[in-house]
Each structure stands twice: as structure tokens, then as C-alpha cells.
Design an enzyme around this catalytic site. Sequence first.
Site, PDB file in Angstrom:
ATOM      1  N   GLY A  12       0.768  -1.246   0.000  1.00  0.00           N
ATOM      2  CA  GLY A  12       0.000   0.000   0.000  1.00  0.00           C
ATOM      3  C   GLY A  12       0.794   1.290   0.000  1.00  0.00           C
ATOM      4  N   ASP A  63      -1.902  -7.137  -7.490  1.00  0.00           N
ATOM      5  CA  ASP A  63      -3.254  -6.576  -7.470  1.00  0.00           C
ATOM      6  C   ASP A  63      -4.066  -7.479  -6.548  1.00  0.00           C
ATOM      7  OD1 ASP A  63      -5.864  -5.926  -7.800  1.00  0.00           O
ATOM      8  OD2 ASP A  63      -5.858  -5.996  -9.991  1.00  0.00           O
ATOM      9  N   ILE A  91      -4.387  -0.864   2.300  1.00  0.00           N
ATOM     10  CA  ILE A  91      -5.003  -0.871   0.972  1.00  0.00           C
ATOM     11  C   ILE A  91      -6.501  -0.628   1.107  1.00  0.00           C
ATOM     12  CG2 ILE A  91      -5.705  -2.474  -0.860  1.00  0.00           C
ATOM     13  CD1 ILE A  91      -2.959  -3.721  -0.704  1.00  0.00           C
ATOM     14  N   ALA A  94     -12.695   2.340  -3.385  1.00  0.00           N
ATOM     15  CA  ALA A  94     -14.150   2.343  -3.597  1.00  0.00           C
ATOM     16  C   ALA A  94     -14.397   3.204  -4.824  1.00  0.00           C
ATOM     17  CB  ALA A  94     -14.883   2.922  -2.392  1.00  0.00           C
ATOM     18  N   TYR A 154     -18.414   8.963   3.781  1.00  0.00           N
ATOM     19  CA  TYR A 154     -17.516   7.804   3.878  1.00  0.00           C
ATOM     20  C   TYR A 154     -18.274   6.529   3.471  1.00  0.00           C
ATOM     21  CZ  TYR A 154     -13.309   5.395   5.484  1.00  0.00           C
ATOM     22  OH  TYR A 154     -12.152   4.650   5.534  1.00  0.00           O
ATOM     23  N   LYS A 161     -14.976  -1.012   6.318  1.00  0.00           N
ATOM     24  CA  LYS A 161     -14.051  -0.934   7.461  1.00  0.00           C
ATOM     25  C   LYS A 161     -14.640  -1.663   8.678  1.00  0.00           C
ATOM     26  CE  LYS A 161     -10.640   1.603   5.744  1.00  0.00           C
ATOM     27  NZ  LYS A 161      -9.424   0.923   5.277  1.00  0.00           N
ATOM     28  N   THR A 192      -3.935  11.957   1.863  1.00  0.00           N
ATOM     29  CA  THR A 192      -3.263  10.988   0.987  1.00  0.00           C
ATOM     30  C   THR A 192      -4.084  10.903  -0.296  1.00  0.00           C
ATOM     31  OG1 THR A 192      -4.592   9.163   1.824  1.00  0.00           O
ATOM     32  CG2 THR A 192      -2.512   9.560   2.959  1.00  0.00           C
ATOM     33  N   LEU A 193      -3.568  10.151  -1.254  1.00  0.00           N
ATOM     34  CA  LEU A 193      -4.296   9.989  -2.525  1.00  0.00           C
ATOM     35  C   LEU A 193      -5.718   9.478  -2.295  1.00  0.00           C
ATOM     36  CD1 LEU A 193      -2.108   8.260  -5.276  1.00  0.00           C
ATOM     37  CD2 LEU A 193      -3.281  10.481  -5.375  1.00  0.00           C
ATOM     38  N   SER A 194      -5.849   8.364  -1.575  1.00  0.00           N
ATOM     39  CA  SER A 194      -7.183   7.772  -1.386  1.00  0.00           C
ATOM     40  C   SER A 194      -8.082   8.676  -0.565  1.00  0.00           C
ATOM     41  CB  SER A 194      -7.161   6.436  -0.654  1.00  0.00           C
ATOM     42  OG  SER A 194      -6.036   5.729  -0.877  1.00  0.00           O
TER      43      SER A 194
HETATM   44  P1  NAP Z   1      -2.905   5.743  -0.337  1.00  0.00           P
HETATM   45  O1  NAP Z   1      -1.568   6.304  -0.158  1.00  0.00           O
HETATM   46  O2  NAP Z   1      -3.684   6.151  -1.525  1.00  0.00           O
HETATM   47  O3  NAP Z   1      -2.803   4.163  -0.230  1.00  0.00           O
HETATM   48  C1  NAP Z   1      -3.834   3.291  -0.676  1.00  0.00           C
HETATM   49  C2  NAP Z   1      -3.154   2.133  -1.316  1.00  0.00           C
HETATM   50  O4  NAP Z   1      -4.110   1.137  -1.716  1.00  0.00           O
HETATM   51  C3  NAP Z   1      -2.402   2.546  -2.570  1.00  0.00           C
HETATM   52  O5  NAP Z   1      -1.063   2.139  -2.450  1.00  0.00           O
HETATM   53  C4  NAP Z   1      -3.120   1.767  -3.661  1.00  0.00           C
HETATM   54  O6  NAP Z   1      -2.240   1.334  -4.664  1.00  0.00           O
HETATM   55  C5  NAP Z   1      -3.581   0.561  -2.887  1.00  0.00           C
HETATM   56  N1  NAP Z   1      -4.543  -0.228  -3.661  1.00  0.00           N
HETATM   57  C6  NAP Z   1      -5.785   0.134  -4.082  1.00  0.00           C
HETATM   58  N2  NAP Z   1      -6.333  -0.866  -4.815  1.00  0.00           N
HETATM   59  C7  NAP Z   1      -5.425  -1.884  -4.825  1.00  0.00           C
HETATM   60  C8  NAP Z   1      -5.381  -3.178  -5.398  1.00  0.00           C
HETATM   61  N3  NAP Z   1      -6.401  -3.688  -6.109  1.00  0.00           N
HETATM   62  N4  NAP Z   1      -4.267  -3.955  -5.219  1.00  0.00           N
HETATM   63  C9  NAP Z   1      -3.226  -3.487  -4.504  1.00  0.00           C
HETATM   64  N5  NAP Z   1      -3.199  -2.265  -3.938  1.00  0.00           N
HETATM   65  C10 NAP Z   1      -4.279  -1.468  -4.107  1.00  0.00           C
HETATM   66  O7  NAP Z   1      -3.859   6.114   0.906  1.00  0.00           O
HETATM   67  P2  NAP Z   1      -3.739   5.899   2.484  1.00  0.00           P
HETATM   68  O8  NAP Z   1      -4.609   6.940   3.060  1.00  0.00           O
HETATM   69  O9  NAP Z   1      -2.335   5.783   2.912  1.00  0.00           O
HETATM   70  O10 NAP Z   1      -4.497   4.508   2.678  1.00  0.00           O
HETATM   71  C11 NAP Z   1      -3.919   3.391   3.325  1.00  0.00           C
HETATM   72  C12 NAP Z   1      -4.939   2.762   4.255  1.00  0.00           C
HETATM   73  O11 NAP Z   1      -5.182   3.649   5.358  1.00  0.00           O
HETATM   74  C13 NAP Z   1      -6.297   2.491   3.624  1.00  0.00           C
HETATM   75  O12 NAP Z   1      -6.807   1.274   4.113  1.00  0.00           O
HETATM   76  C14 NAP Z   1      -7.133   3.642   4.139  1.00  0.00           C
HETATM   77  O13 NAP Z   1      -8.521   3.353   4.159  1.00  0.00           O
HETATM   78  C15 NAP Z   1      -6.562   3.750   5.540  1.00  0.00           C
HETATM   79  N6  NAP Z   1      -6.878   4.999   6.245  1.00  0.00           N
HETATM   80  C16 NAP Z   1      -6.524   6.193   5.721  1.00  0.00           C
HETATM   81  C17 NAP Z   1      -6.827   7.358   6.413  1.00  0.00           C
HETATM   82  C18 NAP Z   1      -6.463   8.696   5.853  1.00  0.00           C
HETATM   83  O14 NAP Z   1      -7.025   9.701   6.301  1.00  0.00           O
HETATM   84  N7  NAP Z   1      -5.542   8.798   4.937  1.00  0.00           N
HETATM   85  C19 NAP Z   1      -7.491   7.293   7.650  1.00  0.00           C
HETATM   86  C20 NAP Z   1      -7.822   6.052   8.163  1.00  0.00           C
HETATM   87  C21 NAP Z   1      -7.516   4.904   7.463  1.00  0.00           C
HETATM   88  P3  NAP Z   1      -2.211   2.148  -6.060  1.00  0.00           P
HETATM   89  O15 NAP Z   1      -2.034   3.594  -5.741  1.00  0.00           O
HETATM   90  O16 NAP Z   1      -1.034   1.501  -6.688  1.00  0.00           O
HETATM   91  O17 NAP Z   1      -3.535   1.822  -6.680  1.00  0.00           O
END
Ligand code: NAP
Length: 260
Positions: A12, A63, A91, A94, A154, A161, A192-194
Site C-alpha cells: 500500500g 493486485d 489498501i 471504492a 464515507y 471498514k 493521501t491519494l485515497s
Molecule cells: P494511499 O496512499 O492512496 O494508499 C492506498 C493504497 O491502496 C495505494 O497504495 C493503492 O495502490 C492501494 N490499492 C488500491 N487498490 C489496490 C489493489 N487492487 N491492489 C493493490 N493495492 C491497491 O492512501 P492511504 O490513506 O495511505 O491509505 C492506506 C490505508 O489507510 C487504507 O486502508 C485507508 O482506508 C486507511 N486509512 C486512511 C486514512 C487517511 O485519512 N488517509 C485514515 C484512516 C484509514 P495504487 O495507488 O497503486 O492503486
Amino acid sequence: MLLKGKKGIIFGVANEHSLAWHIAQQAHEQGAELLLSVASERFLRRVGPLAERLNAGQPIICDVSSDGDIKRAFEEIRARMPEVDFIVHAIATAKRDDLQGRFLDTSRDGFSLAHDVSTFSFVAISREAENMLRPGASLLTLTYLGAVRAVPSYNVMGVAKASLEASVRYMANDFGPSGVRVNAISAGPVKTLSASVVKGFKDKVDIQQVAAPLRRNVTGEDVGKAGLFLLSDMASGVTGEILYVDCGYNIMADFITRED
Ligand code: NAP
């Protein structure tokens, strides 16, 4: 060095803002040997140089929505790292349309995608890794408050989640007899991106800053350090837990009436 001699796989890392990257950095600084995994070849160019900074070699492509890809990726992982002490699953995905408006309008496809990639993948990669896990190993995933509260926009991700958090408890029970721990960090909003795909994300950040007991937003480093704790032997008696790393925001009942 909390992770000296330990080996781990981190799923991730998309870029330097990813929560997975912050955990990876902490793990590296504390002596861990790492492998990174990315979703597709497209992301190698961006994540390759980050992996180099951690001496993690070439990232593995996986993937997680494909059982075949998980199997193939683990063949490569086993060849490079036959035994592991920790796995980080950071990871989620949505459909953009499902991260705004009403949860009621979620499509069957959107519901399925969010649960498949964001939740089932943690079960799938942990099961695939089962025979490689050393006693005392730690499995870690990332969740959010939307699992236990209705957070506007969300939506389906909150429901996924909730399923992820329940999976943590069931997996902790299954893995426990082998001495393997399973936990999640419930992180406050970090850009972050997501995260930026969720409608109104900036509002969540602004609110947390004034409403959280610590009166600030959580940082990637906060999440990285909590991740380090859960991966290390410092958390040897902790399993099946959801650890909130959100500057205390989740404990508040009502922040509208705050006077200071
Ligand atoms: P992020 O940098 O965008 O990371 C999300 C990752 O998921 C990316 O590396 C993406 O890879 C990967 N991913 C998506 N579809 C995939 C697939 N089919 N196979 C493999 N990898 C896949 O965002 P992040 O915020 O750090 O998210 C990481 C985790 O933290 C997530 O579970 C998110 O829900 C959780 N979270 C985030 C926050 C927040 O505010 N940022 C808060 C609470 C929890 P690609 O870019 O290569 O597609």
C-alpha cells in the site's frame, strides 16, 4: 532497534504521503528488512525509488483483487523472503461516486468492490502468508472511525471498514494459537491519494483540528510510530485490537459547544 533482525512486507505504498510509507520508514529506521508491494507495473516508477531508500529492492507487483496475482506475488515473496515477522496491509478502494451522497444509493458493484479490495484482501494475503509467519509475527491493517460511526460521504467504505475490524478479531482468534498477532490502527484523517477522494475530506481535517483533545490533526508520523509499536515485541500481548491514532477525536461526544 525495535525491529532488528525482523523481516516484513508492506502493501500500500503509493507515494510519500501514504500511511504505509510512514510505517515503512519507522520500520526501516528500527532495523527491519522490508519488501514493498504495489498494485501494478504503472506504480513501479514512483514507488521504486522509495523502495531503494529503504534498501527494499524492486517492489513486488500484486493486485490484491486477484487470487492469481496474490499467489504469483507470494511465490516471488517466498523466493526473496522465505520467512516474515510482519505484514502491513494499507489498501483500500471504492468507486468515487460511492464516497459522496447517500449510502443508500451504493450499487451492488460498488459494495462488492469496496469489500473485496479493502477488506477481503487482508484475509487473502494473511492466509497466503500463513506458512511463512514466524512465531510472534504481527499482521497490521488500517481502518477509520467510519467503521463505528456514520461519517458523511464515507458511506460504503465505512461499512467495509466495519467488516475489516470484525475480520481483525476473527483472524486474531484463528492466528492466536500460533503466536501470531492481528491488529488495526484507526487513523484520523491524513491527506493521501485515497483520502482526498472522499467528498468533504478537508472539512474532516478542519474539524479534527479544533475538536480533538490534542487540538491538532494526526500526522503520518503519528501513524507510523503507532504502527512500529504494534509490529514490534513491545506489543507482544496485544492482539485483536483497534488502536485509535486520531489525537483522541473518537472519544468526543460533542464538539459544537466547545468554549476554548
Ligand atoms: P494511499 O496512499 O492512496 O494508499 C492506498 C493504497 O491502496 C495505494 O497504495 C493503492 O495502490 C492501494 N490499492 C488500491 N487498490 C489496490 C489493489 N487492487 N491492489 C493493490 N493495492 C491497491 O492512501 P492511504 O490513506 O495511505 O491509505 C492506506 C490505508 O489507510 C487504507 O486502508 C485507508 O482506508 C486507511 N486509512 C486512511 C486514512 C487517511 O485519512 N488517509 C485514515 C484512516 C484509514 P495504487 O495507488 O497503486 O492503486
